[in-house]
Design a protein around this motif. Structure first.
Motif, mmCIF file in Angstrom:
data_model
loop_
_atom_site.group_PDB
_atom_site.id
_atom_site.type_symbol
_atom_site.label_atom_id
_atom_site.label_comp_id
_atom_site.label_asym_id
_atom_site.label_seq_id
_atom_site.Cartn_x
_atom_site.Cartn_y
_atom_site.Cartn_z
ATOM 1 N N GLY A 158 29.869 -76.781 -11.694
ATOM 2 C CA GLY A 158 30.109 -77.362 -13.011
ATOM 3 C C GLY A 158 29.625 -76.523 -14.181
ATOM 4 N N ILE A 159 29.014 -75.376 -13.900
ATOM 5 C CA ILE A 159 28.516 -74.507 -14.967
ATOM 6 C C ILE A 159 29.396 -73.262 -15.059
ATOM 7 N N CYS A 160 30.026 -73.082 -16.198
ATOM 8 C CA CYS A 160 30.884 -71.915 -16.424
ATOM 9 C C CYS A 160 30.097 -70.848 -17.175
ATOM 10 N N HIS A 161 29.975 -69.679 -16.565
ATOM 11 C CA HIS A 161 29.344 -68.535 -17.220
ATOM 12 C C HIS A 161 30.435 -67.667 -17.838
ATOM 13 N N LEU A 162 30.356 -67.496 -19.147
ATOM 14 C CA LEU A 162 31.282 -66.631 -19.874
ATOM 15 C C LEU A 162 30.463 -65.498 -20.477
ATOM 16 N N VAL A 163 30.692 -64.288 -19.982
ATOM 17 C CA VAL A 163 29.879 -63.134 -20.375
ATOM 18 C C VAL A 163 30.724 -62.131 -21.152
ATOM 19 N N MET A 164 30.272 -61.777 -22.349
ATOM 20 C CA MET A 164 30.923 -60.729 -23.138
ATOM 21 C C MET A 164 30.391 -59.376 -22.679
ATOM 22 N N ASP A 165 31.279 -58.427 -22.498
ATOM 23 C CA ASP A 165 30.867 -57.091 -22.052
ATOM 24 C C ASP A 165 31.704 -56.049 -22.780
ATOM 25 N N HIS A 166 31.289 -55.742 -24.005
ATOM 26 C CA HIS A 166 32.025 -54.802 -24.856
ATOM 27 C C HIS A 166 31.051 -53.746 -25.384
ATOM 28 N N PRO A 167 30.743 -52.727 -24.577
ATOM 29 C CA PRO A 167 29.825 -51.666 -25.023
ATOM 30 C C PRO A 167 30.358 -50.969 -26.278
ATOM 31 N N PRO A 168 29.489 -50.392 -27.123
ATOM 32 C CA PRO A 168 28.057 -50.279 -26.866
ATOM 33 C C PRO A 168 27.216 -51.442 -27.382
ATOM 34 N N VAL A 169 27.747 -52.257 -28.317
ATOM 35 C CA VAL A 169 26.906 -53.298 -28.923
ATOM 36 C C VAL A 169 27.607 -54.657 -28.976
ATOM 37 N N ASN A 170 28.644 -54.837 -28.155
ATOM 38 C CA ASN A 170 29.381 -56.097 -28.126
ATOM 39 C C ASN A 170 29.962 -56.478 -29.487
ATOM 40 N N ALA A 171 30.493 -55.478 -30.192
ATOM 41 C CA ALA A 171 31.306 -55.742 -31.385
ATOM 42 C C ALA A 171 32.738 -55.924 -30.889
#
Length: 252
Positions: A10-23
């Motif tokens: 029931g827990i959705c992990h949504l991870v942003m991965d946009h190097p170098p600073v997640n812009a």
């Protein structure tokens, strides 16, 4: 690179991965909005945990993309994309726990400010550097995190503050060592998912309904001033200076 989505118990992990600073690029903001909306509509999901890999939680829009695009398409796209992502967190049918680390800048404040619960790593700083780029925006969301006069000071000076201040004000649930932020967020998430999915979804909708400020309308008002500044030319000069790593000319 991009986004990672996994759902367990029931827990959705949504991870942003946009190097170098997640812009995020224009496309990235819209993709994030779509992923948040889809997660909230999934009947198996009770909570979304939004976090980021690598350095920093989010550094806002990709200014280099904006300056390398002819005309105003990237500017308009970034504004609409940010509005879509901020709105998707706010409208997500289940609570969104925002997990931040290192720094939260610009558009990252919009994500953080519209979330339901915040867990932060020790030493995290937050700030709105918009005036340095000749822009405005996300004061609407910063105002959900800090007192009014602190919000004004942060906008005018573009100076960040330590997340420990937000914890003292009650805006951040917990401040823990970096390696404990996800386990802490999961513990809070489990305390939510133990309840009826139907009740929690109704609670989210009802809490949004009683908010004193319409965050979408308020943010749209801010965007209008940003468009005016762009028409004046001051914003382009500020962004060019950022990309070229020089001091901007302040003729106006």
């Amino acid at each position: 690179m991009g986004f990672q989505v996994t759902t367990t118990d029931g827990i959705c992990h949504l991870v942003m991965d946009h190097p170098p600073v997640n812009a995020l690029t224009v496309a990235g903001w819209f993709e994030l909005a779509d992923l948040l909306t889809a997660a909230g509509r999934d009947p198996e999901v009770g909570v979304v945990i939004l976090s980021a890999a690598g350095k920093g939680f989010n550094a806002g829009v990709d200014i280099k993309e904006m300056q390398n695009t002819e005309g105003f398409d990237a500017l308009i796209g970034a504004n609409r994309g940010c509005a879509a992502a901020f709105g998707a967190i706010y409208d997500c049918e289940v609570p969104v726990i925002c997990v931040v680390h290192d720094f939260v800048l610009g558009g990252g404040i919009g994500l953080m400010g519209n979330s339901d619960i915040i867990v932060a790593a020790e030493g995290t700083t937050i700030g709105l550097p918009e005036v340095k780029q000749g822009a405005l925006g996300a004061a609407t969301h910063l105002a959900r995190l800090v007192p009014p006069h602190r919000m004004r000071q942060m906008v005018y000076t573009a100076e960040p503050i330590d997340v420990s201040m937000l914890h003292a004000w009650g805006s951040v649930a917990e401040v823990v060592p970096r390696d404990e932020v996800i386990p802490t967020a999961e513990r809070i998430a489990r305390s939510i998912t133990q309840h009826s999915r139907l009740v929690i979804r109704a609670a989210k909708e009802s809490l949004n309904a009683i908010d004193p400020v319409d965050v979408k309308r308020s943010y749209r008002m801010e965007q209008g001033f940003t468009f005016e500044l762009n028409l004046s030319g001051v914003s382009d000069e500020a962004r060019d200076a950022f990309v070229e790593k020089r001091a901007p000319s302040h003729e106006r």
